[in-house]
Write a protein that holds these residues in place. Sequence first.
Motif, mmCIF file in Angstrom:
data_model
loop_
_atom_site.group_PDB
_atom_site.id
_atom_site.type_symbol
_atom_site.label_atom_id
_atom_site.label_comp_id
_atom_site.label_asym_id
_atom_site.label_seq_id
_atom_site.Cartn_x
_atom_site.Cartn_y
_atom_site.Cartn_z
ATOM 1 N N ARG A 290 0.819 -1.221 0.000
ATOM 2 C CA ARG A 290 0.000 0.000 0.000
ATOM 3 C C ARG A 290 0.847 1.261 0.000
ATOM 4 O O ARG A 290 0.368 2.346 -0.327
ATOM 5 C CB ARG A 290 -0.934 -0.018 1.213
ATOM 6 C CG ARG A 290 -1.970 -1.129 1.133
ATOM 7 C CD ARG A 290 -2.795 -1.236 2.389
ATOM 8 N NE ARG A 290 -3.581 -0.017 2.632
ATOM 9 C CZ ARG A 290 -4.410 0.131 3.665
ATOM 10 N NH1 ARG A 290 -4.542 -0.858 4.551
ATOM 11 N NH2 ARG A 290 -5.093 1.242 3.818
ATOM 12 N N ASP A 291 2.132 1.108 0.368
ATOM 13 C CA ASP A 291 3.045 2.253 0.338
ATOM 14 C C ASP A 291 3.733 2.403 -1.019
ATOM 15 O O ASP A 291 4.646 3.207 -1.177
ATOM 16 C CB ASP A 291 4.100 2.124 1.437
ATOM 17 C CG ASP A 291 4.932 0.848 1.309
ATOM 18 O OD1 ASP A 291 4.690 0.068 0.347
ATOM 19 O OD2 ASP A 291 5.815 0.629 2.162
ATOM 20 N N ASP A 292 3.294 1.619 -2.010
ATOM 21 C CA ASP A 292 3.821 1.649 -3.377
ATOM 22 C C ASP A 292 5.229 1.073 -3.492
ATOM 23 O O ASP A 292 5.874 1.236 -4.527
ATOM 24 C CB ASP A 292 3.802 3.061 -3.978
ATOM 25 C CG ASP A 292 2.586 3.289 -4.845
ATOM 26 O OD1 ASP A 292 1.846 2.319 -5.105
ATOM 27 O OD2 ASP A 292 2.367 4.427 -5.283
ATOM 28 N N ARG A 293 5.685 0.410 -2.471
ATOM 29 C CA ARG A 293 6.993 -0.242 -2.537
ATOM 30 C C ARG A 293 6.833 -1.681 -3.036
ATOM 31 O O ARG A 293 5.877 -2.368 -2.676
ATOM 32 C CB ARG A 293 7.667 -0.260 -1.167
ATOM 33 C CG ARG A 293 8.027 1.117 -0.643
ATOM 34 C CD ARG A 293 8.868 0.988 0.606
ATOM 35 N NE ARG A 293 9.206 2.290 1.162
ATOM 36 C CZ ARG A 293 10.032 2.466 2.195
ATOM 37 N NH1 ARG A 293 10.593 1.398 2.769
ATOM 38 N NH2 ARG A 293 10.296 3.671 2.645
#
Length: 354
Positions: A290-293
């Motif tokens: 969800r943190d785009d990592r």
Amino acid sequence: MTQSRPFVADGAAGIVLPPPRTPAPREAPALNWGVIAPGRVATEFVKALRNHTAQKVVAVGSRDAERARAFAERFDIPAAYGSYAELLRDDRVDIVYVASPHSGHFEHALRAIEAGRHVLVEKAFTRNAREAEELIEAARRRGVFLMEAMWTRFLPHIDVVRQVLDAGLLGEVHTVLADHGQAMEPAPAHRLFAPELAGGALLDLGVYPVSFASLVLGPFASVTAVGTKAFTGVDGQASIVVTTASGAHGVLNTTLFARTPTTASISGSRARLEIDGSFYGPAWVRLIGRDDRTIDRFVPEQRDGGLCYQAAEAARCVSAGRLESDLMPLAETLRIMHVLDTVRRDLGVTFPGE
């Protein structure tokens, strides 16, 4: 062996992509194949069989005897026939691969079924759901194996996707995005622009994102489409929104007018999967938090000859006495054909004879 390659980001330890369970194609029992319609797709299919499997192509049939002979010579195929009927009378043939354009799939597959041959039919399975139903009924009456050659379903990266969904790694799935567009030169004689050949973007290209969304979401509760016709009246572009009873959405696009990224993604409440272009062939898969990592990624070791996996699945099923595949069940093929019919109705596209 194709494997997952961990790439763990901070705070995401413990969430990894599973390795694929896909059996090695070369280990599948060898069958004797007959090929109907030696064109571009048949060429790639035979190459894949020769390079990656133990399958044997023993006959090729074409409406043009010289074309059949040239194909046979190129691939050292023992028998070349100037008609499909001749190929179907060759008792060496265990299974037939129907590689003709989809406008001919129904007729050619039905002939093979009636001849008692097992059949692998190139996608799109037929022109419409009515033809699909008739083929399925004929195969069940005759007691032969039948499967749609939707090669994507049998590739290792798709098995990774299946396992991720089954394990709930993404949380609740809300959105599926997928596209397939190719920039085609407008030519009335080209099969994709010919109404009499069931041309258009949908059956040739759009079937990939529709099939992918069906794999991920299951049966659709609603299907809505808008589109633009090509100059010959076939569907040139379609944008499709599908929904499920749980409220998940699939947003799908196909076009003959432009080269699109041909990517796909599955977004859930916990994470998402992204599949690089072309998503329908051997492709990278990234699990993204969800943190785009990037949490993890899968990289296929085999990037060529992807058609070998569908042939291997057919060979395993036939050798085991099975009449269809769990990876591409006939009921699923029929559901997808009904969806494609619905889209064409929304676009106002019909084929001659419908």
